[in-house]
Design a protein around this motif. Structure first.
Motif, PDB file in Angstrom:
ATOM      1  N   VAL A  50       0.835  -1.208   0.000  1.00 30.07           N
ATOM      2  CA  VAL A  50       0.000   0.000   0.000  1.00 30.07           C
ATOM      3  C   VAL A  50       0.862   1.247   0.000  1.00 30.07           C
ATOM      4  O   VAL A  50       0.597   2.222  -0.713  1.00 30.07           O
ATOM      5  CB  VAL A  50      -0.946   0.004   1.220  1.00 30.07           C
ATOM      6  CG1 VAL A  50      -1.530   1.398   1.450  1.00 30.07           C
ATOM      7  CG2 VAL A  50      -2.079  -0.987   1.009  1.00 30.07           C
ATOM      8  N   GLN A  51       1.925   1.240   0.787  1.00 29.72           N
ATOM      9  CA  GLN A  51       2.811   2.400   0.825  1.00 29.72           C
ATOM     10  C   GLN A  51       3.441   2.669  -0.547  1.00 29.72           C
ATOM     11  O   GLN A  51       3.615   3.816  -0.945  1.00 29.72           O
ATOM     12  CB  GLN A  51       3.884   2.186   1.889  1.00 29.72           C
ATOM     13  CG  GLN A  51       3.307   2.208   3.307  1.00 29.72           C
ATOM     14  CD  GLN A  51       4.331   1.860   4.367  1.00 29.72           C
ATOM     15  OE1 GLN A  51       5.052   0.882   4.241  1.00 29.72           O
ATOM     16  NE2 GLN A  51       4.391   2.669   5.406  1.00 29.72           N
ATOM     17  N   ASN A  52       3.730   1.618  -1.289  1.00 26.88           N
ATOM     18  CA  ASN A  52       4.246   1.794  -2.647  1.00 26.88           C
ATOM     19  C   ASN A  52       3.179   2.330  -3.595  1.00 26.88           C
ATOM     20  O   ASN A  52       3.468   3.115  -4.502  1.00 26.88           O
ATOM     21  CB  ASN A  52       4.785   0.470  -3.190  1.00 26.88           C
ATOM     22  CG  ASN A  52       6.007  -0.012  -2.441  1.00 26.88           C
ATOM     23  OD1 ASN A  52       6.776   0.790  -1.923  1.00 26.88           O
ATOM     24  ND2 ASN A  52       6.188  -1.324  -2.379  1.00 26.88           N
ATOM     25  N   LYS A  57      -3.971   5.362  -9.752  1.00 28.83           N
ATOM     26  CA  LYS A  57      -5.133   4.543  -9.408  1.00 28.83           C
ATOM     27  C   LYS A  57      -5.359   4.528  -7.903  1.00 28.83           C
ATOM     28  O   LYS A  57      -6.500   4.535  -7.436  1.00 28.83           O
ATOM     29  CB  LYS A  57      -4.947   3.112  -9.927  1.00 28.83           C
ATOM     30  CG  LYS A  57      -6.143   2.216  -9.653  1.00 28.83           C
ATOM     31  CD  LYS A  57      -5.920   0.812 -10.204  1.00 28.83           C
ATOM     32  CE  LYS A  57      -7.127  -0.067  -9.903  1.00 28.83           C
ATOM     33  NZ  LYS A  57      -6.917  -1.460 -10.397  1.00 28.83           N
ATOM     34  N   GLY A  58      -4.281   4.525  -7.130  1.00 26.25           N
ATOM     35  CA  GLY A  58      -4.408   4.508  -5.683  1.00 26.25           C
ATOM     36  C   GLY A  58      -4.614   3.104  -5.152  1.00 26.25           C
ATOM     37  O   GLY A  58      -4.894   2.163  -5.884  1.00 26.25           O
ATOM     38  N   PRO A  59      -4.507   2.950  -3.830  1.00 23.11           N
ATOM     39  CA  PRO A  59      -4.494   1.620  -3.226  1.00 23.11           C
ATOM     40  C   PRO A  59      -5.842   1.118  -2.723  1.00 23.11           C
ATOM     41  O   PRO A  59      -5.894   0.072  -2.091  1.00 23.11           O
ATOM     42  CB  PRO A  59      -3.548   1.831  -2.036  1.00 23.11           C
ATOM     43  CG  PRO A  59      -3.801   3.251  -1.633  1.00 23.11           C
ATOM     44  CD  PRO A  59      -4.111   3.999  -2.897  1.00 23.11           C
ATOM     45  N   ALA A  60      -6.947   1.834  -2.977  1.00 24.76           N
ATOM     46  CA  ALA A  60      -8.219   1.488  -2.340  1.00 24.76           C
ATOM     47  C   ALA A  60      -8.666   0.061  -2.656  1.00 24.76           C
ATOM     48  O   ALA A  60      -9.081  -0.686  -1.758  1.00 24.76           O
ATOM     49  CB  ALA A  60      -9.301   2.485  -2.751  1.00 24.76           C
ATOM     50  N   ALA A  90      -7.096  -6.833   0.690  1.00 24.89           N
ATOM     51  CA  ALA A  90      -6.320  -7.196   1.874  1.00 24.89           C
ATOM     52  C   ALA A  90      -7.250  -7.500   3.036  1.00 24.89           C
ATOM     53  O   ALA A  90      -7.025  -8.461   3.794  1.00 24.89           O
ATOM     54  CB  ALA A  90      -5.358  -6.061   2.238  1.00 24.89           C
ATOM     55  N   ASP A  91      -8.285  -6.702   3.191  1.00 26.02           N
ATOM     56  CA  ASP A  91      -9.288  -6.909   4.242  1.00 26.02           C
ATOM     57  C   ASP A  91      -9.945  -8.280   4.078  1.00 26.02           C
ATOM     58  O   ASP A  91     -10.053  -9.062   5.032  1.00 26.02           O
ATOM     59  CB  ASP A  91     -10.327  -5.791   4.135  1.00 26.02           C
ATOM     60  CG  ASP A  91     -11.196  -5.657   5.368  1.00 26.02           C
ATOM     61  OD1 ASP A  91     -11.293  -6.620   6.141  1.00 26.02           O
ATOM     62  OD2 ASP A  91     -11.802  -4.596   5.556  1.00 26.02           O
ATOM     63  N   ARG A  92     -10.362  -8.592   2.859  1.00 27.07           N
ATOM     64  CA  ARG A  92     -11.026  -9.878   2.613  1.00 27.07           C
ATOM     65  C   ARG A  92     -10.074 -11.054   2.803  1.00 27.07           C
ATOM     66  O   ARG A  92     -10.470 -12.104   3.318  1.00 27.07           O
ATOM     67  CB  ARG A  92     -11.624  -9.892   1.206  1.00 27.07           C
ATOM     68  CG  ARG A  92     -12.876  -9.045   1.068  1.00 27.07           C
ATOM     69  CD  ARG A  92     -13.574  -9.305  -0.248  1.00 27.07           C
ATOM     70  NE  ARG A  92     -12.844  -8.718  -1.366  1.00 27.07           N
ATOM     71  CZ  ARG A  92     -13.058  -7.493  -1.828  1.00 27.07           C
ATOM     72  NH1 ARG A  92     -13.970  -6.723  -1.263  1.00 27.07           N
ATOM     73  NH2 ARG A  92     -12.362  -7.023  -2.853  1.00 27.07           N
ATOM     74  N   LEU A 114      -5.083   2.459   4.548  1.00 26.29           N
ATOM     75  CA  LEU A 114      -5.126   3.004   3.191  1.00 26.29           C
ATOM     76  C   LEU A 114      -4.138   4.151   3.001  1.00 26.29           C
ATOM     77  O   LEU A 114      -3.546   4.311   1.929  1.00 26.29           O
ATOM     78  CB  LEU A 114      -6.546   3.482   2.891  1.00 26.29           C
ATOM     79  CG  LEU A 114      -6.824   4.187   1.575  1.00 26.29           C
ATOM     80  CD1 LEU A 114      -6.639   3.244   0.408  1.00 26.29           C
ATOM     81  CD2 LEU A 114      -8.243   4.746   1.571  1.00 26.29           C
ATOM     82  N   HIS A 115      -3.924   4.927   4.066  1.00 22.54           N
ATOM     83  CA  HIS A 115      -3.056   6.101   3.979  1.00 22.54           C
ATOM     84  C   HIS A 115      -1.642   5.840   4.497  1.00 22.54           C
ATOM     85  O   HIS A 115      -0.867   6.781   4.669  1.00 22.54           O
ATOM     86  CB  HIS A 115      -3.693   7.269   4.727  1.00 22.54           C
ATOM     87  CG  HIS A 115      -4.875   7.850   4.015  1.00 22.54           C
ATOM     88  ND1 HIS A 115      -4.777   8.893   3.131  1.00 22.54           N
ATOM     89  CD2 HIS A 115      -6.184   7.493   4.027  1.00 22.54           C
ATOM     90  CE1 HIS A 115      -5.976   9.170   2.639  1.00 22.54           C
ATOM     91  NE2 HIS A 115      -6.847   8.336   3.161  1.00 22.54           N
TER      92      HIS A 115
END
Length: 272
Positions: free
Chosen positions: A28-30, A36-39, A45-47, A95-96
């Motif tokens: 996520v940090q990368n 596009k972003g990591p959302a 990852a949550d699932r 996410l951040h």
């Protein structure tokens, strides 16, 4: 610290899921620099974390049911036991790229919370508690803070965001408590707020509009660390109802009173 067989099962599931989250957190940090972003990645990852926990706990206790953030309710053959799971509490932090997130697993027996595990893999902090057995951070016994003066106290809360919660009520509550204490913090993960109260880092915590998986594990930690919980109005705490106020005996009572004062002031202002 020698853990019970039950806590060992919960701990192993939380830590296995946490190891996967740490790998994903690095990715996520990368992704923060991409357009596009990591959302989407975080949702996956949550699932994935929830699937790990589901498989681990189902293998250890195949008859027990679940209440999970993603899956919802899963009925078990044993009606007395239910796991209450948040595989990634603090999704927005994750996410951040903020290392304040946790795996939270609570156990409900006949409707009562009896065990809880909260694991922050980014800080390698494992909080565990079982009814009658005390609360621990890694191998250290936990007790709530002993402070009994509001001007020396530090509280935590949750703050509603875009499209969610009662913004006006939250502002009135914070205004009231800001004027009486040494500060308010917003962690972004209810399970860690509760764990920090149990560890004596915060003197108290309040929040409304929570879900059972936000508070199930942390509530056991608070009680086993000698703390008190209720609804924000002082009524009996119910992890299925959505709001909480907690602290040591003095701070809990003081917090409930400050929240009452905030409600009265808001009502008076609205009546003008």
């Amino acid at each position: 610290m020698a853990r019970s067989a039950l806590l060992n099962v919960m701990t192993q599931a939380a830590m296995k899921a946490g190891r996967g989250l740490i790998r994903d957190f690095g990715e996520v940090q990368n992704l923060q620099v991409s357009m596009k972003g990591p959302a989407d990645f975080v949702s996956n990852a949550d699932r994935r974390a929830e699937e790990v926990i589901f498989q681990e706990l189902s293998r250890a206790r195949p008859d027990w049911g679940f209440l999970m953030e993603e899956r919802g309710a899963v009925e078990g053959r044993d009606p007395q036991h239910r796991w209450i799971v948040d595989p990634l509490d603090g999704t927005t932090n994750f996410l951040h790229g903020l290392p304040m997130f946790a795996v939270s697993i609570g156990l409900e027996r006949d409707g009562q919370l009896v065990a809880g595990v909260v694991f922050n893999p980014a800080m390698d902090e494992l909080y565990t508690a079982e009814k009658g057995g005390g609360a621990f951070l890694n191998d250290r016994r936990l007790r709530v803070a002993a402070r009994q003066r509001l001007p020396e106290s530090l509280f935590a809360t949750g703050i509603p965001f875009l499209g969610q919660g009662d913004h006006a009520a939250s502002l009135w509550e914070m205004r009231q408590i800001m004027g009486e204490t040494s500060g308010i913090r917003r962690m972004g993960a209810a399970s860690l707020d509760l764990a920090y109260v149990a560890a004596g880092r915060f003197d108290g915590y309040w929040e409304r509009a929570l879900r059972p998986w936000d508070v199930a594990a942390g509530a056991v930690l608070i009680r086993e660390a000698g703390g008190f919980l209720s609804g924000m109005d002082g009524e009996k705490f119910d992890h299925m109802q959505g709001d909480v106020a907690c602290g040591n005996e003095f701070m809990h009572k003081a917090l409930v009173e400050q929240l009452r004062q905030a409600t009265l002031r808001r009502q008076a202002a609205n009546a003008l």
